[in-house]
Design an enzyme around this catalytic site. Structure first.
Site, PDB file in Angstrom:
ATOM      1  N   ASP A 127       1.178  -1.336  -0.127  1.00 11.49           N
ATOM      2  CA  ASP A 127       0.022   0.438  -0.228  1.00 11.49           C
ATOM      3  C   ASP A 127       0.967   0.834  -0.317  1.00 11.49           C
ATOM      4  O   ASP A 127       1.527   1.530   1.372  1.00 11.49           O
ATOM      5  CB  ASP A 127      -1.047  -0.283   1.686  1.00 11.49           C
ATOM      6  CG  ASP A 127      -1.881  -0.908   1.404  1.00 11.49           C
ATOM      7  OD1 ASP A 127      -1.423  -2.305   0.762  1.00 11.49           O
ATOM      8  OD2 ASP A 127      -3.049  -1.019   2.095  1.00 11.49           O
ATOM      9  N   LYS A 176      -6.600   2.971  -3.842  1.00 12.00           N
ATOM     10  CA  LYS A 176      -7.421   3.577  -2.371  1.00 12.00           C
ATOM     11  C   LYS A 176      -7.480   4.758  -2.121  1.00 12.00           C
ATOM     12  O   LYS A 176      -6.934   5.461  -2.691  1.00 12.00           O
ATOM     13  CB  LYS A 176      -6.381   2.243  -1.430  1.00 12.00           C
ATOM     14  CG  LYS A 176      -6.829   2.687  -0.082  1.00 12.00           C
ATOM     15  CD  LYS A 176      -4.826   1.438   0.971  1.00 12.00           C
ATOM     16  CE  LYS A 176      -5.673   2.423   1.927  1.00 12.00           C
ATOM     17  NZ  LYS A 176      -4.240   0.964   3.218  1.00 12.00           N
ATOM     18  N   LYS A 219     -10.433   0.284  -2.554  1.00  8.37           N
ATOM     19  CA  LYS A 219     -10.606  -0.154  -1.519  1.00  8.37           C
ATOM     20  C   LYS A 219     -10.803   1.074  -0.542  1.00  8.37           C
ATOM     21  O   LYS A 219      -9.768   2.041  -0.409  1.00  8.37           O
ATOM     22  CB  LYS A 219      -9.148  -0.655  -0.891  1.00  8.37           C
ATOM     23  CG  LYS A 219      -9.179  -0.477   0.209  1.00  8.37           C
ATOM     24  CD  LYS A 219      -7.559  -0.875   1.184  1.00  8.37           C
ATOM     25  CE  LYS A 219      -7.988  -1.516   2.672  1.00  8.37           C
ATOM     26  NZ  LYS A 219      -6.132  -1.675   3.165  1.00  8.37           N
TER      27      LYS A 219
END
Length: 324
Positions: free
Chosen positions: A152, A224, A260
């Site tokens: 991430d 995300k 996400k």
């Protein structure tokens, strides 16, 4: 190394061409996006469909601990919960992944060996992203070498907001390369890349759409919303815009990118709103942990309490499940 999707091979050749492309995307109708997200958030899901939605949401959770006081023991306990969210009920699905800092990846990998739960690691000077490219790449490479299945990363919001789109693109592409060979060459470990836009700092919905496309063009496997450290974090309208982006990106390139939302998703009702949003915007293809995740540190216990309520007719006390 550029990983731009073939139909857009020339888009990132300069800031001018990248700016022309990103600013040529259709503008976002803020009022319309807010209204559609609010409308979809009123959908009522009950009985069998609600039970199925709760299990699906559990299977999409990235169980996360990203605190300076994290310890190997805390990570091992979180991993045990990830595999068996309710030890008294083996029918509860495991979560999608656990997410930790890079120095705790090896601990999580050992604890989750053979479980099917992924290990995700934040990297690239999370959460600020304020570091050199060399440090960001090294941070990523260390996490991948320790066994991380997913990385991430955070984009350089300063560069994005000042219009230096090529810098953002090149950093994402470099981190993607550090995640390992595309598709994972035989005998070599490769990690999927989730690119955090930190939408709470992007100021406009148009910027959210542009950042989503920029990340996908540069090689993101997931986009995300947030680090969870900045407010506002995930919201339904922002997630709607990102889901529209991945839907349109697949139509134009054939590549399927995950989404996400992370931060601020605390209740089963919230989670189900996001599942409805996915189904009605991107489509049922995205209703899988491979393409949609929920980043939320307190959500899992509420999902477990609601699940038990549906099964037994009564709520467990708030201290029945372990704290995340």
């Amino acid at each position: 190394m550029s990983t731009t999707t073939a139909p857009f091979a020339e888009v990132a050749s300069s800031n001018a061409t990248l700016r022309a492309f990103l600013h040529g995307l259709p503008g976002v109708d803020r009022v319309g996006a807010d209204a559609r997200a609010a409308m979809l958030g009123t959908r009522s899901i009950k009985t069998t469909a609600k039970a199925q939605a709760i299990d699906l949401a559990i299977s999409m959770v990235d169980l996360t601990t990203l605190e300076g006081a994290d310890t190997p023991g805390k990570v091992r306990a979180m991993c045990a919960k990830a595999v068996h969210p309710d030890p008294t009920d083996p029918s509860v699905p495991r979560v999608a992944a656990v997410c930790v800092y890079p120095d705790l990846v090896a601990t999580a990998v050992r604890a989750l060996d053979g479980s099917g739960v992924k290990v995700a690691s934040v990297a690239t000077a999370f959460p600020s992203g304020r570091s050199s490219l060399e440090v960001k790449v090294a941070d990523t490479a260390l996490a991948v070498a320790a066994g991380a299945d997913e990385i991430d990363m955070v984009i350089d919001r300063g560069a994005f907001l000042s219009g230096d789109y090529v810098k953002v693109f090149e950093e994402i592409a470099a981190v993607k390369a550090a995640c390992g060979p595309a598709g994972g060459a035989q005998g070599e470990h490769a990690a999927h890349l989730k690119v955090i836009l930190e939408t709470g700092e992007l100021a406009t919905y148009d910027n959210v759409r542009r950042a989503s496309w920029l990340a996908m063009l540069a090689g993101a496997d997931f986009i995300k919303t947030s680090t969870g450290k900045v407010q506002p974090a995930a919201t339904l309208p922002v997630t709607l815009i990102m889901l529209e982006a991945v839907r349109d990106f697949r139509l134009r390139t054939g590549r399927v990118i995950g989404v996400k939302p992370a931060g601020g998703i605390r209740t089963t009702k919230d989670a189900i709103k996001y599942l409805v949003l996915v189904n009605e915007t991107a489509g049922a293809d995205w209703l899988t942990p491979d393409l949609f995740r929920l980043g939320a540190s307190t959500l899992l216990n509420d999902l477990l309490m609601q699940r038990q309520k549906m099964a037994t007719g009564r709520y467990a006390g708030p201290d029945y499940f372990t704290l995340d």
